[in-house]
Scaffold this motif. Structure first.
Motif, PDB file in Angstrom:
ATOM      1  N   PRO A  29       0.831  -1.208   0.000  1.00 40.00           N
ATOM      2  CA  PRO A  29       0.000   0.000   0.000  1.00 40.00           C
ATOM      3  C   PRO A  29       0.863   1.255   0.000  1.00 40.00           C
ATOM      4  O   PRO A  29       2.079   1.195   0.247  1.00 40.00           O
ATOM      5  CB  PRO A  29      -0.783  -0.125   1.311  1.00 40.00           C
ATOM      6  N   LEU A  30       0.240   2.368  -0.283  1.00 43.14           N
ATOM      7  CA  LEU A  30       0.951   3.645  -0.225  1.00 43.14           C
ATOM      8  C   LEU A  30       1.478   3.894   1.184  1.00 43.14           C
ATOM      9  O   LEU A  30       0.745   3.765   2.170  1.00 43.14           O
ATOM     10  CB  LEU A  30       0.009   4.793  -0.631  1.00 43.14           C
ATOM     11  N   LYS A  31       2.741   4.213   1.281  1.00 37.07           N
ATOM     12  CA  LYS A  31       3.353   4.537   2.570  1.00 37.07           C
ATOM     13  C   LYS A  31       4.625   5.319   2.313  1.00 37.07           C
ATOM     14  O   LYS A  31       5.159   5.328   1.201  1.00 37.07           O
ATOM     15  CB  LYS A  31       3.649   3.262   3.369  1.00 37.07           C
ATOM     16  N   TRP A  32       5.122   5.961   3.363  1.00 36.56           N
ATOM     17  CA  TRP A  32       6.334   6.748   3.197  1.00 36.56           C
ATOM     18  C   TRP A  32       7.520   5.812   2.967  1.00 36.56           C
ATOM     19  O   TRP A  32       7.770   4.898   3.743  1.00 36.56           O
ATOM     20  CB  TRP A  32       6.591   7.617   4.416  1.00 36.56           C
ATOM     21  N   PRO A  33       8.266   6.001   1.870  1.00 35.18           N
ATOM     22  CA  PRO A  33       9.354   5.067   1.553  1.00 35.18           C
ATOM     23  C   PRO A  33      10.582   5.258   2.434  1.00 35.18           C
ATOM     24  O   PRO A  33      10.880   6.373   2.871  1.00 35.18           O
ATOM     25  CB  PRO A  33       9.676   5.415   0.094  1.00 35.18           C
ATOM     26  N   LYS A  34      11.290   4.143   2.671  1.00 32.65           N
ATOM     27  CA  LYS A  34      12.558   4.219   3.392  1.00 32.65           C
ATOM     28  C   LYS A  34      13.658   4.808   2.511  1.00 32.65           C
ATOM     29  O   LYS A  34      14.650   5.333   3.013  1.00 32.65           O
ATOM     30  CB  LYS A  34      12.964   2.817   3.869  1.00 32.65           C
ATOM     31  N   LYS A  69      -8.408   5.161   0.671  1.00 34.94           N
ATOM     32  CA  LYS A  69      -8.505   5.235   2.119  1.00 34.94           C
ATOM     33  C   LYS A  69      -7.144   4.900   2.715  1.00 34.94           C
ATOM     34  O   LYS A  69      -6.290   4.315   2.047  1.00 34.94           O
ATOM     35  CB  LYS A  69      -9.599   4.325   2.683  1.00 34.94           C
ATOM     36  N   PHE A  70      -6.935   5.265   3.967  1.00 33.48           N
ATOM     37  CA  PHE A  70      -5.628   5.092   4.605  1.00 33.48           C
ATOM     38  C   PHE A  70      -5.210   3.629   4.602  1.00 33.48           C
ATOM     39  O   PHE A  70      -4.059   3.298   4.324  1.00 33.48           O
ATOM     40  CB  PHE A  70      -5.663   5.635   6.030  1.00 33.48           C
ATOM     41  N   SER A  71      -6.131   2.737   4.942  1.00 29.39           N
ATOM     42  CA  SER A  71      -5.833   1.306   4.900  1.00 29.39           C
ATOM     43  C   SER A  71      -6.739   0.638   3.877  1.00 29.39           C
ATOM     44  O   SER A  71      -7.938   0.477   4.115  1.00 29.39           O
ATOM     45  CB  SER A  71      -6.050   0.648   6.265  1.00 29.39           C
ATOM     46  N   PRO A  72      -6.219   0.240   2.717  1.00 28.09           N
ATOM     47  CA  PRO A  72      -7.071  -0.355   1.686  1.00 28.09           C
ATOM     48  C   PRO A  72      -7.579  -1.740   2.042  1.00 28.09           C
ATOM     49  O   PRO A  72      -8.480  -2.257   1.373  1.00 28.09           O
ATOM     50  CB  PRO A  72      -6.138  -0.413   0.471  1.00 28.09           C
ATOM     51  N   TYR A  73      -7.019  -2.367   3.089  1.00 25.04           N
ATOM     52  CA  TYR A  73      -7.395  -3.743   3.437  1.00 25.04           C
ATOM     53  C   TYR A  73      -8.518  -3.808   4.468  1.00 25.04           C
ATOM     54  O   TYR A  73      -9.183  -4.833   4.612  1.00 25.04           O
ATOM     55  CB  TYR A  73      -6.168  -4.501   3.962  1.00 25.04           C
TER      56      TYR A  73
END
Length: 473
Positions: A141-146, A432-436
């Motif tokens: 999911p979309l998240k801030w990458p390392k 949405k923040f959590s697609p699951y």
């Protein structure tokens, strides 16, 4: 059936089994409920032409199954899985009898077209080298990458059209068509935004890992996953079509390996009207017309490269390929479709009787289209392999309706669980923040309608299981 479970998973595709395995690994009590008599969703191997000829009904070549950050951690080889690596991952033939091969060696691949060799390596070497740092962002999911700089370098190339990318990087028409062959896996118009991303990822996978497939059929991959799951105490129930939450035992959480259409049909979820409306607006993508053949001999390709390839992409010019993929998007017919073909038995003699062979192929069609494309597909193959039709002992076909009947998740023949265009690539099934998760705190979705989309990689199931762990355990 009266005992409470920590999690119940509905559907035994690669995502459903990945969710079940991950939770079972964490010590939770889980069970899988599957409507069919055979596990695997669209990943099954059956004899559908003649006795002794084993055909993959859905997924056939599993590069992401081998390379998946989650699946590659599982001891599937200890449970009977054996990988086969074709000499050449894939190739693309041309009307003059020549072909370009995607070798695992990037230099061998690039050097086939000297005028584009430098550009080819400059395009793919950074992706191959950066893959360990960006794979979890691209397959989740979309998240801030390392590693934001590495990801942004990929994104600049990926979120453009395949048409723009090939005309920017390459000079030779054959190199452009070669890239189109892998980009067209997206089922998006090749002139559309983000269509290049599929070509970039799949070609990078070929160079980094190869495009392997399981010995004996793609179904062997599911058998190994299920064997490992059961070895940890996991339970599976077949022939269990679920229409209501109350059809299931009591559980803390329920994870559905279903697309939005099927999830909305489940009663007792208590979803609010707004969520139902947003899920009801989910877009499904192009369908496919699928063919399997029993053959008297290997496909008589003009090019030796094609004879050594596990996968062959067919489409004979930029214009032809663009027209083919546009036609599926705009619901028109096309006489010269892009064809994706796999030939397992050359490398895996368990697929057919001695000295006989199998072939597997499909072309993209508008969603729900039930037209017969036998002639068009076989004509495309015949151009690069004259005499192919004379090798056919038997054929099996499945139009979009037959595919959906085979697996209800293949809505309208869509093998990717929904359109993978820019609006649904990372924000599927809804933004949405959590697609699951869903508005019901006990109900989750983990199918290919969640990030990262279609393919046998299990990452949708793994990410959904991670969300369940955070929410409840």
């Amino acid at each position: 059936m009266d005992n409470k479970y920590d999690a119940i998973i509905i559907g035994s595709g690669s995502n459903g089994l990945s969710a079940a395995i991950h939770l079972q690994q964490k010590g939770l009590r889980t069970a899988v409920f599957e409507q069919a008599s055979i596990p695997g969703g669209a990943t099954k191997t059956l004899e559908v032409t003649l006795p002794g000829f084993k055909h993959d009904i859905g997924s056939a070549i599993l590069p992401l199954g081998y390379a998946s950050p989650f699946l590659r951690t599982l001891p599937l080889e200890e449970h009977g899985l054996e990988w086969i690596f074709p000499d050449i991952p894939y190739s693309h033939p041309f009307a003059d009898g020549s072909a370009l091969a995607c070798y695992k060696d990037i230099n061998m691949t690039a050097d086939q077209v000297p005028e584009d060799a430098k550009a080819y390596k400059s395009l793919f070497e950074p992706i191959i080298n950066d893959w360990p740092h960006i794979e979890n962002n691209l397959l989740g999911p979309l998240k801030w990458p390392k590693h934001p700089l590495k990801l942004s370098k990929f994104g600049l190339k990926a979120f453009t059209s395949a048409h723009s990318l090939v005309n920017h990087y390459f000079k030779n028409e054959k190199t452009k068509v070669f890239f189109y062959g892998s980009a067209a896996h997206s089922t998006l118009p090749l002139t559309g935004v983000a269509s290049s991303s599929f070509g970039l990822v799949l070609t990078a996978m070929a160079h980094k890992y190869g495009w392997p497939f399981p010995k004996g059929g793609a179904g062997k991959f599911i058998e190994a996953m299920l064997s490992y799951y059961k070895s940890m105490g996991g339970e599976i129930n077949f022939n269990q079509k679920i229409t209501h939450i109350e059809d299931l035992p009591e559980a803390t959480s329920y994870i559905f390996d279903l697309t939005p259409k099927q999830l909305l049909e489940i009663k007792g979820t208590n979803f609010p009207d707004l969520y139902r409306k947003r899920m009801g607006n989910y877009k499904y993508g192009a369908g496919v017309f699928k063919m399997d053949w029993a053959l008297s001999e290997p496909i008589p390709w003009l090019s030796e490269k094609c004879k050594k390839s596990g996968t062959v992409h067919l489409g004979y010019s930029q214009e032809e390929l663009e027209r083919s993929e546009n036609s599926t998007h705009y619901h028109s017919t096309n006489k010269n479709p892009y064809v994706l073909l796999a030939q397992h038995s050359i490398f895996d003699p368990t697929r057919a009787p001695e000295n006989k062979h199998t072939a597997w192929a499909y072309c993209h069609v508008p969603n729900g289209n039930t037209r017969d494309y036998i002639a068009e597909i076989e004509a495309q193959i015949e151009k690069a392999a004259p005499g192919f039709k004379e090798c056919i002992l038997a054929r099996s076909t499945m139009n979009t309706q037959a595919l959906e009947n085979f697996n209800p998740n293949l809505v309208g023949g869509d093998i990717n669980g929904g359109s993978q265009d820019i609006t649904q690539l990372f924000t599927r099934p809804i933004t949405k923040f959590s697609p699951y998760s869903t508005p019901n705190p006990r109900v989750y979705i983990c199918s290919s309608s969640t990030p990262p989309g279609g393919g046998v990689h299990g990452m949708g199931g793994y990410s959904a299981a991670e969300k369940v762990l955070r929410d409840h355990f």
